[in-house]
Motif scaffolding. Structure first.
Motif, PDB file in Angstrom:
ATOM      1  N   GLN A 216      15.963 -11.455 -76.033  1.00  0.00           N
ATOM      2  CA  GLN A 216      15.403 -11.063 -74.623  1.00  0.00           C
ATOM      3  C   GLN A 216      15.502  -9.658 -74.539  1.00  0.00           C
ATOM      4  O   GLN A 216      16.259  -8.975 -75.105  1.00  0.00           O
ATOM      5  CB  GLN A 216      16.205 -11.907 -73.399  1.00  0.00           C
ATOM      6  N   GLU A 217      14.777  -9.045 -73.524  1.00  0.00           N
ATOM      7  CA  GLU A 217      14.996  -7.558 -73.211  1.00  0.00           C
ATOM      8  C   GLU A 217      16.404  -7.175 -72.792  1.00  0.00           C
ATOM      9  O   GLU A 217      17.054  -7.855 -72.091  1.00  0.00           O
ATOM     10  CB  GLU A 217      14.211  -7.565 -71.860  1.00  0.00           C
ATOM     11  N   ALA A 218      16.611  -5.893 -73.387  1.00  0.00           N
ATOM     12  CA  ALA A 218      18.058  -5.360 -73.287  1.00  0.00           C
ATOM     13  C   ALA A 218      19.268  -6.660 -73.557  1.00  0.00           C
ATOM     14  O   ALA A 218      19.998  -6.424 -72.559  1.00  0.00           O
ATOM     15  CB  ALA A 218      18.063  -4.817 -71.633  1.00  0.00           C
ATOM     16  N   ARG A 292       8.643   0.731 -78.429  1.00  0.00           N
ATOM     17  CA  ARG A 292       9.124   1.140 -77.230  1.00  0.00           C
ATOM     18  C   ARG A 292       8.185   0.697 -76.202  1.00  0.00           C
ATOM     19  O   ARG A 292       7.014   1.168 -76.206  1.00  0.00           O
ATOM     20  CB  ARG A 292       9.468   2.774 -77.094  1.00  0.00           C
ATOM     21  N   LYS A 293       8.864   0.246 -75.091  1.00  0.00           N
ATOM     22  CA  LYS A 293       8.292  -0.432 -74.013  1.00  0.00           C
ATOM     23  C   LYS A 293       7.036   0.703 -73.316  1.00  0.00           C
ATOM     24  O   LYS A 293       7.574   1.740 -73.017  1.00  0.00           O
ATOM     25  CB  LYS A 293       9.289  -0.758 -72.965  1.00  0.00           C
ATOM     26  N   ASN A 294       5.976   0.288 -73.351  1.00  0.00           N
ATOM     27  CA  ASN A 294       4.843   1.058 -72.945  1.00  0.00           C
ATOM     28  C   ASN A 294       4.717   1.217 -71.403  1.00  0.00           C
ATOM     29  O   ASN A 294       4.410   2.251 -70.960  1.00  0.00           O
ATOM     30  CB  ASN A 294       3.609   0.329 -73.282  1.00  0.00           C
ATOM     31  N   ILE A 329       6.806  -5.530 -74.298  1.00  0.00           N
ATOM     32  CA  ILE A 329       8.210  -5.638 -73.542  1.00  0.00           C
ATOM     33  C   ILE A 329       7.958  -6.105 -72.046  1.00  0.00           C
ATOM     34  O   ILE A 329       7.331  -5.165 -71.342  1.00  0.00           O
ATOM     35  CB  ILE A 329       9.093  -4.528 -73.754  1.00  0.00           C
ATOM     36  N   CYS A 330       8.515  -6.976 -71.387  1.00  0.00           N
ATOM     37  CA  CYS A 330       8.444  -7.277 -69.994  1.00  0.00           C
ATOM     38  C   CYS A 330       7.275  -6.878 -69.380  1.00  0.00           C
ATOM     39  O   CYS A 330       6.252  -7.735 -69.167  1.00  0.00           O
ATOM     40  CB  CYS A 330       9.790  -6.831 -69.617  1.00  0.00           C
ATOM     41  N   TYR A 331       7.422  -5.932 -68.636  1.00  0.00           N
ATOM     42  CA  TYR A 331       6.510  -5.534 -67.418  1.00  0.00           C
ATOM     43  C   TYR A 331       4.941  -5.294 -68.164  1.00  0.00           C
ATOM     44  O   TYR A 331       3.860  -5.170 -67.531  1.00  0.00           O
ATOM     45  CB  TYR A 331       6.889  -4.239 -66.634  1.00  0.00           C
ATOM     46  N   ARG A 333       3.531  -7.109 -69.595  1.00  0.00           N
ATOM     47  CA  ARG A 333       2.748  -8.381 -69.620  1.00  0.00           C
ATOM     48  C   ARG A 333       1.845  -8.458 -68.480  1.00  0.00           C
ATOM     49  O   ARG A 333       0.879  -9.141 -68.490  1.00  0.00           O
ATOM     50  CB  ARG A 333       3.599  -9.347 -69.577  1.00  0.00           C
ATOM     51  N   HIS A 334       1.954  -7.471 -67.505  1.00  0.00           N
ATOM     52  CA  HIS A 334       0.859  -7.253 -66.204  1.00  0.00           C
ATOM     53  C   HIS A 334      -0.145  -6.695 -66.646  1.00  0.00           C
ATOM     54  O   HIS A 334      -0.978  -6.243 -65.864  1.00  0.00           O
ATOM     55  CB  HIS A 334       1.640  -6.755 -65.014  1.00  0.00           C
ATOM     56  N   HIS A 335      -0.099  -6.008 -67.863  1.00  0.00           N
ATOM     57  CA  HIS A 335      -1.345  -4.947 -68.392  1.00  0.00           C
ATOM     58  C   HIS A 335      -2.048  -5.566 -69.215  1.00  0.00           C
ATOM     59  O   HIS A 335      -1.834  -5.462 -70.698  1.00  0.00           O
ATOM     60  CB  HIS A 335      -0.520  -3.754 -68.675  1.00  0.00           C
ATOM     61  N   ALA A 355      12.974  -9.518 -68.158  1.00  0.00           N
ATOM     62  CA  ALA A 355      14.135  -9.774 -67.538  1.00  0.00           C
ATOM     63  C   ALA A 355      13.262  -9.880 -66.094  1.00  0.00           C
ATOM     64  O   ALA A 355      13.033  -8.659 -65.699  1.00  0.00           O
ATOM     65  CB  ALA A 355      14.924  -8.628 -67.630  1.00  0.00           C
ATOM     66  N   THR A 356      13.196 -10.755 -65.474  1.00  0.00           N
ATOM     67  CA  THR A 356      12.549 -10.801 -64.079  1.00  0.00           C
ATOM     68  C   THR A 356      13.100 -11.884 -63.530  1.00  0.00           C
ATOM     69  O   THR A 356      13.714 -12.947 -63.915  1.00  0.00           O
ATOM     70  CB  THR A 356      10.933 -10.916 -64.346  1.00  0.00           C
ATOM     71  N   VAL A 357      12.937 -11.821 -62.149  1.00  0.00           N
ATOM     72  CA  VAL A 357      13.458 -12.854 -60.814  1.00  0.00           C
ATOM     73  C   VAL A 357      12.621 -13.701 -60.079  1.00  0.00           C
ATOM     74  O   VAL A 357      11.324 -13.223 -59.795  1.00  0.00           O
ATOM     75  CB  VAL A 357      14.402 -11.983 -60.269  1.00  0.00           C
TER      76      VAL A 357
HETATM   77  N1  URP Z   1      12.038  -5.645 -67.061  1.00  0.00           N
HETATM   78  C1  URP Z   1      11.061  -5.631 -66.273  1.00  0.00           C
HETATM   79  O1  URP Z   1      10.143  -4.852 -66.669  1.00  0.00           O
HETATM   80  N2  URP Z   1      10.806  -6.254 -65.112  1.00  0.00           N
HETATM   81  C2  URP Z   1       9.847  -5.948 -64.227  1.00  0.00           C
HETATM   82  C3  URP Z   1       9.598  -7.220 -63.453  1.00  0.00           C
HETATM   83  C4  URP Z   1       8.457  -8.081 -63.937  1.00  0.00           C
HETATM   84  O2  URP Z   1       7.410  -7.480 -64.692  1.00  0.00           O
HETATM   85  O3  URP Z   1       8.513  -9.229 -63.696  1.00  0.00           O
END
Ligand code: URP
Length: 485
Positions: A216-218, A292-294, A329-331, A333-335, A355-357
């Protein structure tokens, strides 16, 4: 109630027989009959959710000898839904969905068979005409998952048998994990404890002959970026010579496994600056490269831009011994263009260590990786950390919320998605987990041939638009209704 345990030997010397249980003793379950050899394991089989709940934490005690008992986790409802994993827990663990580890498990327990079939068809799609089947995992892994308390699930994505190419089946895995020690413990201890925990799950993956694995991330640290406190920068390390890289290099070599290690990177040779980086370690223990995370979040408590910069490594694809992989990496995925770029570079599997909540992104989670897999004709492994991490000092994020000391619940729920729109169920929402999937990489090309997305994509059209859009004098192409004032 007299529960009947159908004894199925996991070891030939255990022997057959039916063991009758005694009501009311939830901690220790005494088998009435003899016949179990010292130190052997008993498998409690298909006795239904109700009974499994009651004995989930039990030990079979026979003549004073403790024998670990395992629940056959394939209950009737799970079997119908084609899912693995635990049944509903006795109490409702924090982070569970009404006691269930995932939506799939909740639906499996509550829907009548016909409704469950339809729900599963839509929620998980079909691979080769049916739900992605569960993998037969070695017994030792199921038992490790019990002993060390992590969820383990495995599935198998198929592709059509081709005449001109052999199947290219790769066994891939992702790991989700909680931090082990409180964030107030010495940093070194925290990091060591996580590494030990992760090593145990990598060992389980190795026992299942996993070829490629992503963390997982970090993964080496608490996700402390909410706090904006600079002390957490101490967790950063060199991508090439850091402790976690060396640690995983040894494991990669030992297990002949490609390992993707997303860490907070300190770039010593460029002024000690920090990056959010995935190190890709080859199956001989060598470093293939890093990404590296974009895209860096500026949402809610995700104050990550305080710590590191937008990546400068493009959208690389790493050609490994087992297939072409990439890491979004993580965020990122919204792009959609970020996903696209990995596809244009030829990725066959893209990992999305995150890493998301729950409050922020949970409704997006089952859609985004699945959509990326469909749109770009590759497999995706979506990984989210799990648990609630509490920090010593309260923080605010300028969003009107009261000062608080935690990020919220990291909801785990890691899963794999395939280019044909099928996907696995999720790992647990509250437990560490190892998700394994066999994937025939031939499916990527087969889906491209069927749906023709790259062929119909009209990239040149969008290239023109983007070129114009980034200019100062860009005018949006809007055609106004002449009747509007
Ligand atoms: N680690 C990270 O980029 N979290 C952002 C929150 C999200 O993308 O859901």
């Amino acid at each position: 109630m007299h529960a009947v345990l159908a004894q199925q030997s996991v070891d030939a010397s255990v022997g057959d027989g039916v063991y009758e249980g005694r009501e009311g003793d939830l901690q220790r379950y005494e088998a009435r009959t003899t016949g179990l050899a010292h130190g052997k394991q008993a498998l409690i089989k298909n006795v239904g959710d109700q009974f499994c709940r009651r004995v989930a934490a039990c030990y079979v005690c026979l003549k004073g000898i403790c024998i670990s008992a395992k629940i056959d986790r394939v209950t009737e409802s799970n079997k119908r839904a084609g899912i693995m994993g635990d049944v509903k827990a006795e109490e409702e663990p924090s982070g569970s969905l009404l006691g269930f580890p995932s939506l799939h498990h909740l639906l499996a327990a509550h829907l009548p068979p016909a409704a469950l079939k339809e729900a599963s068809r839509l929620l998980r799609g079909y691979n080769g005409g049916d739900l992605v089947p569960a993998l037969q995992l070695p017994e030792c892994i199921i038992s490790m998952s019990k002993d060390f308390k992590f969820d383990v699930q495995g599935y198998s994505f198929k592709a059509r048998r081709e005449e001109m190419r052999s199947p290219r089946v790769v066994r891939t895995a992702v790991i989700q994990n909680k931090i082990v020690l409180p964030t107030t413990e010495p940093f070194l201890d925290q990091k060591r404890a996580i590494m030990n925990r992760v090593e145990c799950m990598i060992d389980a993956a190795a026992k299942a002959s996993v070829n490629i694995l992503c963390l997982q991330e970090a993964w080496t640290m608490p996700f402390a970026f909410c706090t904006r406190e600079k002390t957490w920068c101490e967790f950063a390390e060199s991508a090439e010579q850091g402790k976690s890289t060396m640690f995983l290099q040894a494991l990669a070599k030992k297990h002949n496994m490609v390992i993707v290690s997303p860490i907070l990177e300190r770039d010593k040779s460029h002024g000690d600056i920090l990056w959010n980086t995935a190190v890709v370690i080859g199956n001989n223990g060598h470093i293939i490269g890093k990404h590296r995370k974009n895209h860096i979040p500026r949402v809610g408590d995700f104050n990550e831009s305080t710590y590191y910069m937008e990546g400068n490594t493009g959208n690389p694809v790493f050609e490994t011994a087992y297939g072409k992989i990439a890491v979004n990496i993580c965020y990122g995925r919204h792009h959609p263009l970020n996903w696209l770029a990995f596809g244009l570079n030829g990725a066959e599997i893209v990992f999305n260590p995150s890493a998301t909540v729950g409050d922020l992104s949970e409704p997006m989670w089952p859609i985004e990786a699945r959509n990326a897999a469909i749109a770009n004709s590759y497999y995706v492994g979506a990984i989210n950390r799990v648990g609630t991490e509490v920090f010593p000092r309260a923080f605010t994020s300028g969003d009107g919320k009261e000062a608080h000391t935690d990020f919220g619940h990291f909801y785990g729920s890691s899963y794999f998605a395939s280019p044909d729109a099928s996907c696995t169920p999720c790992l647990s929402r509250f437990q560490d987990g190892l998700m394994i999937a066999d994937m025939d990489l031939n499916l990527c090309q087969q889906v491209k041939d069927k749906w023709g997305f790259p062929m119909t994509a009209r990239y040149e059209k969008y290239a023109h638009l983007l070129k114009a859009y980034i200019r100062e004098d860009f005018k949006p192409q809007v055609i106004k209704d002449p009747l509007l004032p």
